[in-house]
Design an enzyme around this catalytic site. Structure first.
Site, PDB file in Angstrom:
ATOM      1  N   ASN A   9     -65.129  21.194  22.192  1.00  0.00           N
ATOM      2  CA  ASN A   9     -64.574  20.478  23.350  1.00  0.00           C
ATOM      3  C   ASN A   9     -64.853  18.976  23.185  1.00  0.00           C
ATOM      4  OD1 ASN A   9     -64.546  19.207  25.955  1.00  0.00           O
ATOM      5  ND2 ASN A   9     -64.473  21.233  26.895  1.00  0.00           N
ATOM      6  N   ASP A  69     -73.207  25.601  27.173  1.00  0.00           N
ATOM      7  CA  ASP A  69     -72.242  26.453  27.858  1.00  0.00           C
ATOM      8  C   ASP A  69     -72.292  26.052  29.321  1.00  0.00           C
ATOM      9  OD1 ASP A  69     -70.309  28.679  27.292  1.00  0.00           O
ATOM     10  OD2 ASP A  69     -71.308  29.445  29.085  1.00  0.00           O
ATOM     11  N   TYR A 154     -62.690  19.935  34.758  1.00  0.00           N
ATOM     12  CA  TYR A 154     -62.545  19.953  36.213  1.00  0.00           C
ATOM     13  C   TYR A 154     -62.925  18.617  36.864  1.00  0.00           C
ATOM     14  CZ  TYR A 154     -62.131  25.057  35.764  1.00  0.00           C
ATOM     15  OH  TYR A 154     -61.708  26.328  35.425  1.00  0.00           O
TER      16      TYR A 154
HETATM   17  P1  ITT Z   1     -67.274  24.918  23.507  1.00  0.00           P
HETATM   18  O1  ITT Z   1     -67.578  26.353  23.870  1.00  0.00           O
HETATM   19  O2  ITT Z   1     -66.689  24.769  22.140  1.00  0.00           O
HETATM   20  O3  ITT Z   1     -68.440  24.013  23.746  1.00  0.00           O
HETATM   21  P2  ITT Z   1     -65.547  25.080  25.807  1.00  0.00           P
HETATM   22  O4  ITT Z   1     -64.636  24.103  26.475  1.00  0.00           O
HETATM   23  O5  ITT Z   1     -64.980  26.431  25.457  1.00  0.00           O
HETATM   24  O6  ITT Z   1     -66.124  24.365  24.497  1.00  0.00           O
HETATM   25  P3  ITT Z   1     -67.291  26.333  27.733  1.00  0.00           P
HETATM   26  O7  ITT Z   1     -66.961  27.702  27.281  1.00  0.00           O
HETATM   27  O8  ITT Z   1     -68.722  25.995  28.035  1.00  0.00           O
HETATM   28  O9  ITT Z   1     -66.836  25.236  26.682  1.00  0.00           O
HETATM   29  O10 ITT Z   1     -66.399  26.033  29.006  1.00  0.00           O
HETATM   30  C1  ITT Z   1     -66.716  25.023  29.903  1.00  0.00           C
HETATM   31  C2  ITT Z   1     -65.628  24.909  30.958  1.00  0.00           C
HETATM   32  O11 ITT Z   1     -66.151  24.200  32.082  1.00  0.00           O
HETATM   33  C3  ITT Z   1     -64.432  24.125  30.463  1.00  0.00           C
HETATM   34  O12 ITT Z   1     -63.275  24.544  31.160  1.00  0.00           O
HETATM   35  C4  ITT Z   1     -64.775  22.709  30.866  1.00  0.00           C
HETATM   36  O13 ITT Z   1     -63.629  21.950  31.044  1.00  0.00           O
HETATM   37  C5  ITT Z   1     -65.554  22.919  32.166  1.00  0.00           C
HETATM   38  N1  ITT Z   1     -66.605  21.908  32.260  1.00  0.00           N
HETATM   39  C6  ITT Z   1     -67.863  21.990  31.736  1.00  0.00           C
HETATM   40  N2  ITT Z   1     -68.522  20.842  31.914  1.00  0.00           N
HETATM   41  C7  ITT Z   1     -67.679  20.018  32.556  1.00  0.00           C
HETATM   42  C8  ITT Z   1     -67.764  18.697  32.982  1.00  0.00           C
HETATM   43  O14 ITT Z   1     -68.841  17.951  32.742  1.00  0.00           O
HETATM   44  N3  ITT Z   1     -66.699  18.169  33.595  1.00  0.00           N
HETATM   45  C9  ITT Z   1     -65.601  18.877  33.803  1.00  0.00           C
HETATM   46  N4  ITT Z   1     -65.414  20.132  33.407  1.00  0.00           N
HETATM   47  C10 ITT Z   1     -66.450  20.706  32.783  1.00  0.00           C
END
Ligand code: ITT
Length: 193
Positions: A9, A69, A154
């Protein structure tokens, strides 16, 4: 220390890189390391998934590895989307679809009942198999429209009381000060002392 920031991400990577670099670490992204892996996130909790990801990328890179995560837990939805935040609207990582689905799900929820929190679990995995997992939370509320262009995920619909605006309207410095991820990484720094 040289650490692998184990995330696909781009938004998370920017924040992890800024915070870890400030702590004196040299951060290597998966792209810089030439690693393409997408481990299945089968855990029931943020902490389990962070450990799963950190272990997989630590094995692949041979470097101390940090994985995050995270997700958004909404009071009116009993904590959903939670660990399913990235795929809330179906397609993994479609931020726009996720935001629109969440706004629609809360369309009838009044202002005072839109409380939510971002949660982050961060796992540091060392090549010898030792690991440390910490968590951080950022309380706030889900707005009624998208606001701001910074951040990712978000952020445009998540409002923080400290600033009275969305986290997409904050600079990265401001967000890292109060965010779930910033808090988790500061807790890790304390634990490592
Ligand atoms: P990795 O697993 O490769 O790190 P991912 O995007 O799949 O990437 P997650 O499974 O942890 O990561 O999903 C996190 C979700 O929560 C994802 O939809 C993000 O956009 C959201 N999210 C997490 N932290 C956030 C933040 O600081 N601001 C906005 N959205 C966030």
């Amino acid at each position: 220390m040289i650490v692998c920031a184990a995330t696909n991400n781009a938004g998370k990577l920017r924040e992890l890189r800024r915070i870890l670099t400030r702590c004196g670490h040299t951060v290597k992204s998966l792209r810089e390391l030439g690693v393409t892996l997408d481990p299945e996130e089968t855990g029931a909790t943020f902490a389990e998934n962070a450990a799963l990801k950190a272990a997989a990328f630590c094995r692949a890179t041979g470097l101390p590895t940090v994985a995050d995560d995270s997700g958004l837990c909404v009071d009116a939805l009993d904590g959903a989307p939670g660990v399913f935040s990235a795929r809330y609207a179906g397609e993994h990582g479609n931020d726009d679809a996720n935001n629109r689905k969440l706004l629609a799900a809360l369309a009838d929820v009044p202002e005072g009942a839109r409380g939510a929190k971002f949660v982050s679990a961060v796992c540091l995995m060392l090549p010898g198999g030792r690991s440390l997992t910490v968590t951080g939370e950022c309380p706030g509320a889900v707005g009624t429209a998208l606001r701001g262009d910074n951040g990712f995920g978000y952020d445009p619909i998540f409002f923080v009381f400290e600033y009275g605006c969305s986290t997409a309207q904050l600079t990265m410095e401001q967000k890292n000060e109060l965010s779930h991820r910033g808090k988790a990484l500061r807790a890790m720094k304390e634990e490592l002392k």
